[in-house]
Design a protein around this motif. Structure first.
Motif, mmCIF file in Angstrom:
data_model
loop_
_atom_site.group_PDB
_atom_site.id
_atom_site.type_symbol
_atom_site.label_atom_id
_atom_site.label_comp_id
_atom_site.label_asym_id
_atom_site.label_seq_id
_atom_site.Cartn_x
_atom_site.Cartn_y
_atom_site.Cartn_z
ATOM 1 N N SER A 151 0.833 -1.199 0.000
ATOM 2 C CA SER A 151 0.000 0.000 0.000
ATOM 3 C C SER A 151 0.871 1.255 0.000
ATOM 4 O O SER A 151 0.569 2.238 -0.658
ATOM 5 C CB SER A 151 -0.909 0.014 1.225
ATOM 6 N N ARG A 152 1.965 1.183 0.743
ATOM 7 C CA ARG A 152 2.880 2.326 0.801
ATOM 8 C C ARG A 152 3.535 2.559 -0.558
ATOM 9 O O ARG A 152 3.654 3.698 -1.015
ATOM 10 C CB ARG A 152 3.933 2.038 1.868
ATOM 11 N N PHE A 154 2.319 2.022 -3.387
ATOM 12 C CA PHE A 154 1.364 2.599 -4.335
ATOM 13 C C PHE A 154 0.746 3.894 -3.797
ATOM 14 O O PHE A 154 -0.294 4.332 -4.297
ATOM 15 C CB PHE A 154 0.268 1.589 -4.685
ATOM 16 N N ASP A 155 1.373 4.488 -2.769
ATOM 17 C CA ASP A 155 0.923 5.787 -2.234
ATOM 18 C C ASP A 155 -0.531 5.810 -1.802
ATOM 19 O O ASP A 155 -1.256 6.773 -2.098
ATOM 20 C CB ASP A 155 1.143 6.907 -3.283
ATOM 21 N N ILE A 156 -0.973 4.769 -1.130
ATOM 22 C CA ILE A 156 -2.355 4.733 -0.659
ATOM 23 C C ILE A 156 -2.468 5.629 0.580
ATOM 24 O O ILE A 156 -1.611 5.593 1.462
ATOM 25 C CB ILE A 156 -2.749 3.282 -0.288
ATOM 26 N N SER A 157 -3.550 6.435 0.626
ATOM 27 C CA SER A 157 -3.724 7.352 1.754
ATOM 28 C C SER A 157 -4.097 6.576 3.025
ATOM 29 O O SER A 157 -4.538 5.432 2.962
ATOM 30 C CB SER A 157 -4.824 8.360 1.445
ATOM 31 N N SER A 159 -6.603 6.983 5.108
ATOM 32 C CA SER A 159 -8.010 6.628 5.283
ATOM 33 C C SER A 159 -8.375 5.423 4.402
ATOM 34 O O SER A 159 -9.115 4.540 4.807
ATOM 35 C CB SER A 159 -8.914 7.823 4.969
ATOM 36 N N ARG A 160 -7.829 5.398 3.180
ATOM 37 C CA ARG A 160 -8.115 4.264 2.297
ATOM 38 C C ARG A 160 -7.466 2.994 2.837
ATOM 39 O O ARG A 160 -8.053 1.914 2.790
ATOM 40 C CB ARG A 160 -7.577 4.566 0.888
ATOM 41 N N LEU A 161 -6.253 3.152 3.366
ATOM 42 C CA LEU A 161 -5.545 2.019 3.965
ATOM 43 C C LEU A 161 -6.382 1.421 5.103
ATOM 44 O O LEU A 161 -6.555 0.206 5.197
ATOM 45 C CB LEU A 161 -4.190 2.489 4.501
ATOM 46 N N ARG A 164 -9.766 -0.130 3.469
ATOM 47 C CA ARG A 164 -9.663 -1.237 2.506
ATOM 48 C C ARG A 164 -8.711 -2.350 2.951
ATOM 49 O O ARG A 164 -8.779 -3.464 2.446
ATOM 50 C CB ARG A 164 -9.194 -0.687 1.157
ATOM 51 N N MET A 165 -7.782 -2.011 3.881
ATOM 52 C CA MET A 165 -6.751 -2.985 4.209
ATOM 53 C C MET A 165 -6.768 -3.368 5.692
ATOM 54 O O MET A 165 -6.876 -4.539 6.038
ATOM 55 C CB MET A 165 -5.405 -2.401 3.749
ATOM 56 N N PRO A 168 -10.603 -4.786 7.094
ATOM 57 C CA PRO A 168 -10.879 -6.172 6.701
ATOM 58 C C PRO A 168 -9.922 -7.177 7.346
ATOM 59 O O PRO A 168 -10.311 -8.306 7.633
ATOM 60 C CB PRO A 168 -10.700 -6.159 5.181
ATOM 61 N N LEU B 112 -4.991 -8.029 -1.951
ATOM 62 C CA LEU B 112 -5.930 -8.010 -0.838
ATOM 63 C C LEU B 112 -6.848 -9.225 -0.992
ATOM 64 O O LEU B 112 -7.570 -9.324 -1.979
ATOM 65 C CB LEU B 112 -6.765 -6.722 -0.853
ATOM 66 N N TRP B 114 -9.561 -10.082 0.383
ATOM 67 C CA TRP B 114 -11.005 -9.838 0.453
ATOM 68 C C TRP B 114 -11.514 -9.046 -0.747
ATOM 69 O O TRP B 114 -12.661 -8.641 -0.785
ATOM 70 C CB TRP B 114 -11.364 -9.107 1.750
ATOM 71 N N TYR B 123 -7.892 -0.606 -6.272
ATOM 72 C CA TYR B 123 -7.308 -0.148 -5.003
ATOM 73 C C TYR B 123 -6.169 0.860 -5.208
ATOM 74 O O TYR B 123 -6.061 1.831 -4.473
ATOM 75 C CB TYR B 123 -6.796 -1.377 -4.228
ATOM 76 N N VAL B 124 -5.332 0.643 -6.209
ATOM 77 C CA VAL B 124 -4.162 1.508 -6.385
ATOM 78 C C VAL B 124 -4.455 2.719 -7.279
ATOM 79 O O VAL B 124 -3.545 3.449 -7.638
ATOM 80 C CB VAL B 124 -2.942 0.722 -6.933
ATOM 81 N N GLU B 126 -6.400 5.293 -6.441
ATOM 82 C CA GLU B 126 -7.052 6.248 -5.548
ATOM 83 C C GLU B 126 -7.078 7.660 -6.130
ATOM 84 O O GLU B 126 -8.076 8.359 -6.052
ATOM 85 C CB GLU B 126 -6.321 6.260 -4.203
#
Lengths: 255, 268
Positions: A151-152, A154-157, A159-161, A164-165, A168, B112, B114, B123-124, B126
Motif C-alpha cells: 500500500s505504501r 502505491f501511495d495509498i492514503s 483513510s483508504r488504507l 480497505r486494508m 478487513p 488483498l 477480500w 485499489y491503487v 485512488e
C-alpha cells in the motif's frame, strides 16, 4: 444441504429440552421448574409488562459496560499489536485484570458508587476489557506487513488504507471480540445486579429465587436468552455473513 | 530524493492502454549518483554499499543481480523511495511534471484477499479520476486473465495471482516497472511462461524495467544489461546482446551464461 442444517439445529434443541426435562423429573415434584412451567412463568411476566422495564435496564447497562470495555480493550489491544513497548506495558495489566472475578469488581464498585447505574456498568467494563484486548491484539498482529508495504509503494492514503486494508484484516477478530464481549458483559452485568442494583433481569431472578419462585427465576433467564438469540440471528450473523462473503465465494471456487 | 522532469517529450499517448509503444523518449531514465548506504548497528556501523553510480536508459530492461546480503533489497528500497540513502541521489526522468510513476511488483503478489482481481487493481487508483472498470479489464486481458475479472485471489493459481500483481503495477501506467524477484516463488514452468509474457509486454509497452534477481539464467534471458552488486559496489556491468526471443538452450546463450557466471564469481 439446507435441510441437513435445520435438522441438526432442531435435533440439538430437542436434545437440550429432553435433558432439561429429565433433570426436572429426577428432582422432587415442583422443586426444579421444567420447560412447560418456565414457559408459563415467562408468559406471566411478559403479560404483566414487568419484563420490559427490567430488560431495558439490564440491556442499557450491559451495553454501556460493553462499550466501556470495548474502548479500553481495543486501545490496549491495538498498542499491544503495534509495538513491543505496548505489549510489555499492557501484558501485566491484562493478566491481573483477567484473574479478578466479575463478582469482586461488582462488590468493589458498589462500595465506591453505591446503588445505581455506575456500579454494575463499571464492574462490567473492567471485567470484560481484557478479553477484548486479547482478541484485538491477535487481530492487529495478523495484519500482513507485506500488504502494508504494498500500500505504501502505491501511495495509498491513510483513510483508504484503514478502510480497505486494516479493517478487513482485523474484522474476524473484531467480530469475535464483540460476540464474546457481549456474552460476558451480560453475565457480569446480571451478577452485579444481585447486590449493586434494585432493577434488572439479574436482580429480579435472584429476588424470585429468594422467594422460592424457581419457575419465575428461570423465566427471567429464559426470556433474556430468547432476546439474545434473536439479536445473534437477526443482527450479528447477517452482518458477519455480509462482511465475510468473499470467503464463502472463495471456498466455493476452490471446490 | 530528486525528481527531474523530462523536457524532451510530451505525454501524448498517456491515455492509451495496451498495445501502444511508448517509444524512445527520455521518460523512464534512472540516474543513480554516488549512492551510499550505512546502517547503524549495535556494534557500530555497517556499510552496505558506497559511492555507487549508474544510469538506466529509458525503455531498457536492466537487472540487478547479487547474492543474498549483497544489498539488492536495500538498493531497490532506496530507488523505490522506501529507504533514505546515507549519501547520494536517485533521479528520474518522468513523462510530465517533475514526477515519475513507479509500478511495483513484489516477490509475493501482495493482493488483498477480500477483494476481487478488479477491486485489487482499483485499489491503487485512488488518485486517478479517470479510472474505470474497463481499464482494469483491458490490462487483465493483456496478461490473459479475461476469465477472472471478479475472482478472488484464493481462487487463482500462484502464477495467475502474480499476473494480477503485474497487471496492478502496469495499470497505473508507470514509466518504470520495479520488479523484486517476482518469479522466484513460482514453479519453473509457470515462471518461464511468465518471463516470456513479461518480455512481450515490455516490448509492447516500452517501459523501463528495473528487475532484481539472484538467478543468473533468468537475468540473461530477460535483460539488456546486468548490474552485478557485491563487495559494496557494482563490480560488473554486463551488456547482453543476444537476439530476442532468447532460447536458453542455444549455444550462444550458454556461452553468455558461462561468461556471466565467471564474471559473477570474480569477486569471491
Amino acid at each position: 444441504m439446507v435441510g441437513d442444517k435445520w435438522a441438526a439445529r432442531i435435533f440439538g434443541v430437542v436434545i437440550g429440552l429432553a435433558a432439561w426435562w429429565i433433570v426436572t423429573v429426577l428432582f422432587p415434584r415442583g422443586l426444579f421448574p421444567g420447560p412447560v412451567a418456565t414457559v408459563n412463568a415467562s408468559w406471566e411476566i411478559i403479560a404483566s409488562g414487568v419484563v420490559w422495564t427490567h430488560m431495558q435496564a439490564t440491556f442499557f447497562r450491559t451495553f454501556l459496560g460493553f462499550i466501556g470495555a470495548f474502548l479500553v480493550g481495543a486501545a490496549l489491544g491495538i498498542i499491544m499489536g503495534i509495538n513491543n513497548f505496548g505489549e510489555h506495558f499492557s501484558t501485566p495489566i491484562i493478566v491481573i485484570a483477567l484473574s479478578i472475578p466479575g463478582i469482586a469488581w461488582a462488590a468493589i464498585t458498589t462500595i465506591i458508587f453505591g446503588f445505581g447505574v455506575a456500579a454494575p456498568v463499571l464492574a462490567t467494563a473492567v471485567t470484560v476489557f481484557p478479553y477484548i484486548s486479547l482478541r484485538i491484539w491477535k487481530g492487529v498482529e495478523n495484519i500482513d506487513p507485506n500488504l502494508l508495504r504494498m500500500s505504501r509503494s502505491f501511495d495509498i492514503s491513510r483513510s483508504r488504507l484503514l478502510r480497505r486494508m486494516i479493517l478487513p484484516s482485523v474484522a474476524p477478530a473484531l467480530f469475535t471480540a464483540i460476540r464474546f464481549g457481549l456474552a460476558i458483559s451480560w453475565k457480569v452485568e446480571t451478577q452485579a445486579e444481585i447486590f449493586a442494583s434494585n432493577t434488572g433481569v439479574g436482580y429480579r431472578a435472584i429476588e424470585a429465587f429468594s422467594r422460592y419462585q424457581y419457575d419465575t427465576a428461570m423465566a427471567w433467564a429464559a426470556v433474556f436468552v430468547v432476546v439474545v438469540f434473536i439479536l445473534e440471528m437477526g443482527i450479528l450473523r447477517p452482518l458477519e455473513r455480509k462482511v465475510f462473503a468473499y470467503r464463502e465465494e472463495a471456498d466455493f471456487g476452490v471446490l | 530524493m530528486v525528481f527531474v522532469a523530462s523536457e524532451t517529450r510530451q505525454a501524448t499517448d498517456a491515455d492509451d492502454v495496451a498495445g501502444v509503444s511508448h517509444g524512445t523518449s527520455a521518460a523512464g531514465a534512472i540516474h543513480v549518483r554516488n549512492l551510499t548506504k550505512v546502517f547503524d548497528t549495535e556494534e557500530g556501523t555497517e556499510t552496505v554499499f558506497e559511492d555507487v553510480s549508474f544510469d538506466i536508459e529509458p525503455g531498457s530492461f536492466v537487472t540487478l543481480i547479487g547474492r543474498s546480503g549483497s544489498g539488492k533489497s536495500t538498493m531497490l528500497n532506496i530507488i523505490s523511495n522506501v529507504l533514505e540513502p546515507t549519501a547520494g541521489t536517485v533521479e528520474f526522468e518522468g513523462t510530465q511534471n517533475d514526477e515519475v510513476t513507479l509500478g511495483h511488483v513484489f516477490q509475493s503478489p501482495r493482493l488483498l484477499p477480500w477483494n476481487t482481481c478488479v477491486q485489487n487493481i482499483e485499489y491503487v487508483h485512488e488518485n486517478n479520476p479517470e479510472y474505470t472498470r474497463d481499464l482494469a479489464e483491458e490490462y487483465m486481458d493483456l496478461v490473459g486473465l479475461t476469465e477472472h475479472y471478479d475472482k478472488y485471489p484464493s481462487q487463482l493459481s500462484g502464477g495467475q495471482r502474480q499476473r494480477v500483481g503485474i497487471t496492478r503495477a502496469l495499470s497505473i501506467d508507470p514509466e518504470i516497472l520495479i520488479m523484486d524477484e517476482p518469479f522466484s516463488n513460482l514453479d519453473e514452468i509457470t515462471a518461464e511462461a511468465l518471463r516470456e509474457e513479461l518480455i512481450d509486454i515490455w516490448q509492447k509497452l516500452g517501459k523501463t524495467v528495473f528487475f532484481v534477481t539472484h538467478d543468473i539464467t533468468e537475468a540473461i534471458e530477460l535483460s539488456d544489461r546486468i548490474l552485478m552488486l557485491g563487495d559494496g559496489r557494482i563490480f560488473d556491468d554486463m551488456s547482453i546482446d543476444l537476439e530476442r526471443p532468447r532460447d536458453v538452450d542455444s549455444e550462444e546463450f550458454l556461452k553468455v551464461r558461462q561468461d556471466a557466471i565467471n564474471r559473477f564469481h570474480a569477486i569471491t
